[in-house]
Design an enzyme around this catalytic site. Structure first.
Site, PDB file in Angstrom:
ATOM      1  N   GLU A 174      -7.392   3.815   1.785  1.00  0.00           N
ATOM      2  CA  GLU A 174      -6.385   3.454   0.805  1.00  0.00           C
ATOM      3  C   GLU A 174      -6.771   3.841  -0.627  1.00  0.00           C
ATOM      4  O   GLU A 174      -5.920   4.266  -1.409  1.00  0.00           O
ATOM      5  CB  GLU A 174      -6.106   1.942   0.872  1.00  0.00           C
ATOM      6  CG  GLU A 174      -5.342   1.497   2.097  1.00  0.00           C
ATOM      7  CD  GLU A 174      -6.250   1.270   3.316  1.00  0.00           C
ATOM      8  OE1 GLU A 174      -7.469   1.508   3.199  1.00  0.00           O
ATOM      9  OE2 GLU A 174      -5.732   0.856   4.363  1.00  0.00           O
ATOM     10  N   PHE A 199      -3.863  -4.604   2.175  1.00  0.00           N
ATOM     11  CA  PHE A 199      -4.793  -3.508   1.892  1.00  0.00           C
ATOM     12  C   PHE A 199      -4.640  -2.966   0.470  1.00  0.00           C
ATOM     13  O   PHE A 199      -5.301  -1.989   0.108  1.00  0.00           O
ATOM     14  CB  PHE A 199      -4.621  -2.394   2.914  1.00  0.00           C
ATOM     15  CG  PHE A 199      -4.877  -2.845   4.323  1.00  0.00           C
ATOM     16  CD1 PHE A 199      -5.912  -3.709   4.614  1.00  0.00           C
ATOM     17  CD2 PHE A 199      -4.069  -2.417   5.367  1.00  0.00           C
ATOM     18  CE1 PHE A 199      -6.149  -4.147   5.903  1.00  0.00           C
ATOM     19  CE2 PHE A 199      -4.293  -2.847   6.666  1.00  0.00           C
ATOM     20  CZ  PHE A 199      -5.329  -3.713   6.936  1.00  0.00           C
TER      21      PHE A 199
END
Length: 249
Positions: A174, A199
């Site tokens: 990410e 996330f």
């Protein structure tokens, strides 16, 4: 295993190998002593020796100039042959302003409903994505779950054999996804990213820098409930909403 024993602030006689060299400036006197230890002119500040300038000019400078001139020549020829496409590539002229989505276009990326299910880019904005050729992006290995895969016929995936593809497969990374999106935004593209809301923790440093730079990135976070199914508490965002709201913009 390779162990390298290093000394922080090596050369500063009174502060090397101490925590004082980490969280505070050395100070003028200690800087002068450190310069003396390295044989560096003690009164010089921001000094770049002439030998260093010459070395860079002969290497990176010369290569970079040749590559830039070659690119400018190729693009000038391309612009004569394809003026409309060249205008889409240029980021210093009208094309840059055109990358600011109007209210009607922005509505394409708002929350929508289809068949009773919430959808974003993948479901509700396929027509809009077709109209905006510089829109591209993807998810952190979660496209089927976030519904963010562009699926019209000519869109394709960005990969070695298809540089014109607009679906990016970032993988489970990410932070890199957020950093790549910032780079694309700086180049004049309109990138979007997608992952589960929990996330956003991994993306936050890249998101914060992009917010400070006021980059127009579309961040799509799904599964923003405390009851997201079989994945359990590791996938339930609790403090993420407060953390993201604290980032400007």
């Amino acid at each position: 295993m390779i162990i390298v024993r290093s000394i922080i602030a090596y050369g500063a006689p009174h502060k090397q190998n101490t925590h004082g060299a980490h969280g505070a400036p050395l100070g003028e006197d200690e800087i002068r002593l450190a310069k003396a230890a390295y044989g560096w002119p003690q009164d010089a500040k921001f000094l770049v020796p002439d030998e260093v300038r010459a070395h860079f000019a002969a290497g990176i400078g010369a290569r970079g100039q040749k590559l830039r001139e070659a690119w400018d020549q190729r693009f000038a020829e391309y612009k004569k042959q394809y003026p409309e496409l060249a205008n889409e590539i240029e980021t210093d002229g009208p094309a840059r302003a055109s990358r600011r989505l109007g209210c009607r276009d922005q509505a394409l990326f708002g929350r929508c409903q289809r068949n009773g299910q919430p959808g974003l880019v993948g479901q509700g904005a396929q027509p809009g994505a077709q109209k905006i050729p510089w829109l591209m992006g993807g998810s952190a290995d979660l496209a089927p779950s976030t519904n963010t895969l562009l699926n019209f016929a000519e869109v394709g995936s960005f990969e070695a054999g298809n540089p014109g593809g607009r679906n990016l497969h970032f993988g489970i990374r990410e932070h890199a996804m957020g950093a790549a999106a910032a780079g694309m935004a700086l180049c004049g593209l309109r990138p979007y990213t997608a992952t589960f809301f929990v996330f956003s923790d991994y993306m936050r440093p890249a998101m914060r820098l992009a917010a400070i730079m006021e980059l127009p990135i579309l961040y799509i976070f799904t599964h923003d409930s405390i009851g997201v199914g079989e994945d359990g508490p590791t996938h339930q965002p609790i403090e993420q909403l407060a953390a993201v709201r604290a980032i400007r913009g």
